[in-house]
Structures are given as structure tokens and as C-alpha cells.
Motif scaffolding. Structure first.
Motif, PDB file in Angstrom:
ATOM      1  N   GLU A  28       0.825  -1.198   0.000  1.00  0.00           N
ATOM      2  CA  GLU A  28       0.000   0.000   0.000  1.00  0.00           C
ATOM      3  C   GLU A  28       0.864   1.254   0.000  1.00  0.00           C
ATOM      4  O   GLU A  28       2.041   1.205   0.329  1.00  0.00           O
ATOM      5  CB  GLU A  28      -0.903  -0.010   1.235  1.00  0.00           C
ATOM      6  N   MET A  29       0.241   2.360  -0.349  1.00  0.00           N
ATOM      7  CA  MET A  29       0.945   3.642  -0.316  1.00  0.00           C
ATOM      8  C   MET A  29       1.265   3.996   1.137  1.00  0.00           C
ATOM      9  O   MET A  29       0.501   3.682   2.041  1.00  0.00           O
ATOM     10  CB  MET A  29       0.090   4.745  -0.933  1.00  0.00           C
ATOM     11  N   THR A  30       2.382   4.664   1.331  1.00  0.00           N
ATOM     12  CA  THR A  30       2.806   5.079   2.661  1.00  0.00           C
ATOM     13  C   THR A  30       2.420   6.535   2.888  1.00  0.00           C
ATOM     14  O   THR A  30       2.789   7.406   2.104  1.00  0.00           O
ATOM     15  CB  THR A  30       4.338   4.939   2.803  1.00  0.00           C
ATOM     16  N   LEU A  31       1.669   6.770   3.946  1.00  0.00           N
ATOM     17  CA  LEU A  31       1.329   8.136   4.324  1.00  0.00           C
ATOM     18  C   LEU A  31       2.247   8.543   5.464  1.00  0.00           C
ATOM     19  O   LEU A  31       2.674   7.717   6.264  1.00  0.00           O
ATOM     20  CB  LEU A  31      -0.134   8.230   4.757  1.00  0.00           C
ATOM     21  N   ILE A  65      -8.802   7.140  -0.241  1.00  0.00           N
ATOM     22  CA  ILE A  65      -8.472   6.689  -1.596  1.00  0.00           C
ATOM     23  C   ILE A  65      -6.988   6.317  -1.672  1.00  0.00           C
ATOM     24  O   ILE A  65      -6.627   5.278  -2.220  1.00  0.00           O
ATOM     25  CB  ILE A  65      -8.835   7.763  -2.641  1.00  0.00           C
ATOM     26  N   MET A  66      -6.119   7.168  -1.121  1.00  0.00           N
ATOM     27  CA  MET A  66      -4.676   6.872  -1.133  1.00  0.00           C
ATOM     28  C   MET A  66      -4.381   5.582  -0.375  1.00  0.00           C
ATOM     29  O   MET A  66      -3.586   4.761  -0.824  1.00  0.00           O
ATOM     30  CB  MET A  66      -3.875   8.021  -0.526  1.00  0.00           C
ATOM     31  N   LYS A  67      -5.031   5.391   0.767  1.00  0.00           N
ATOM     32  CA  LYS A  67      -4.803   4.186   1.562  1.00  0.00           C
ATOM     33  C   LYS A  67      -5.264   2.927   0.842  1.00  0.00           C
ATOM     34  O   LYS A  67      -4.749   1.844   1.092  1.00  0.00           O
ATOM     35  CB  LYS A  67      -5.521   4.289   2.913  1.00  0.00           C
ATOM     36  N   SER A  68      -6.247   3.073  -0.052  1.00  0.00           N
ATOM     37  CA  SER A  68      -6.763   1.906  -0.775  1.00  0.00           C
ATOM     38  C   SER A  68      -5.887   1.521  -1.971  1.00  0.00           C
ATOM     39  O   SER A  68      -6.053   0.443  -2.534  1.00  0.00           O
ATOM     40  CB  SER A  68      -8.193   2.171  -1.261  1.00  0.00           C
TER      41      SER A  68
END
Length: 141
Positions: free
Chosen positions: A28-31, A69-72
Motif C-alpha cells: 500500500e501507499m505510505t502516508l 483513496i490513497m490508503k486503498s
């Protein structure tokens, strides 16, 4: 007995490699924390960011939807079918950190793709997330 042990060892290594590859593909994308603002501009191409933002939002609900959305987004593959991204995105966090992203926005019913600027990994979102993202950006077909 040695052959059986070697076969078990080889099978274990193959299984571990396969599992590791699956984890790598679906990363997944890293925030970097809590998102406070998102700014979007039309992209001029890879590597740089167009700082002429046409929309910037700080509303809690919109930022929260964008964050979801970014987390998905999932890294599935490394290929990109277009020459340049559609949009550049500046994601600002509560602690003054930020991310620069490229966005290849899919049409209604298609996946879209995020890329961290300067990196080649591609993170895809579902067609449903694309529809929501198109509404956030206010893009009409």
C-alpha cells in the motif's frame, strides 16, 4: 533422507519467495501522518511538479475521502500505459512533511494510478475509487 531434506528446503524457499513477491506486489501507499491539505495541478510531465494548482482543499471531509483513496491504492505492477501523468498532487501533512505525486486519472469505470514523484512504483485504485476521485477533482467525462 538427504534428498527429502533438500526437497523440503527447496519447497520452503520457493514458498517464502512466492509469499514475499505477493506482499511486494500488493504493498500500500505510505502516508506520513495526518493529511491537512491537498493541492492539484495539471501535470507537465514526469519528474517535476506544476505549482500552478487549480484546486486546493482543506475541508476535513474531502481530505479524509482523499486519504481513504490513497490508503486503498495497491502496487500491482510497474507498467504505465501513458506518456505523461494527467495531474500533479501536493499532499501536505500536519507536521509539515509532504508528498509529491503524479496521477494518471482513469475514465469512469477504469482504474487510476498514483506514483510518488521520483519513484517508479505505481499504485492503482479501483474503478469505484476513480469515480470518487473524479468527483473530488471535479472532472467530468
Amino acid at each position: 533422507m538427504k534428498k527429502l531434506l533438500l526437497l523440503l528446503l527447496f519447497s520452503s524457499l520457493c514458498a517464502i519467495t512466492f509469499i514475499g513477491f505477493q506482499i511486494y506486489l500488493n504493498k500500500e501507499m505510505t502516508l506520513l501522518g495526518t493529511i491537512t491539505e491537498v493541492s492539484i495541478s495539471e501535470s507537465e510531465g514526469y519528474g517535476g511538479i506544476n505549482d500552478n494548482f487549480f484546486v486546493s482543499f482543506k475541508k476535513t471531509e474531502t481530505v479524509s475521502n482523499f486519504e481513504d483513496i490513497m490508503k486503498s491504492a495497491k502496487r500491482k505492477r510497474e507498467d504505465v500505459n501513458r506518456e505523461k501523468p494527467d495531474y500533479d498532487i501536493l499532499v501536505q501533512y500536519q507536521d509539515d512533511n509532504y508528498h509529491l505525486l503524479h496521477l494518471l486519472l482513469g475514465n469512469e469505470g477504469e482504474e487510476s494510478a498514483f506514483m510518488y514523484m521520483g519513484y517508479e512504483h505505481v499504485y492503482y485504485i479501483t474503478p469505484d475509487a476513480t469515480k470518487e476521485l473524479r468527483q473530488i477533482i471535479n472532472v467530468e467525462d
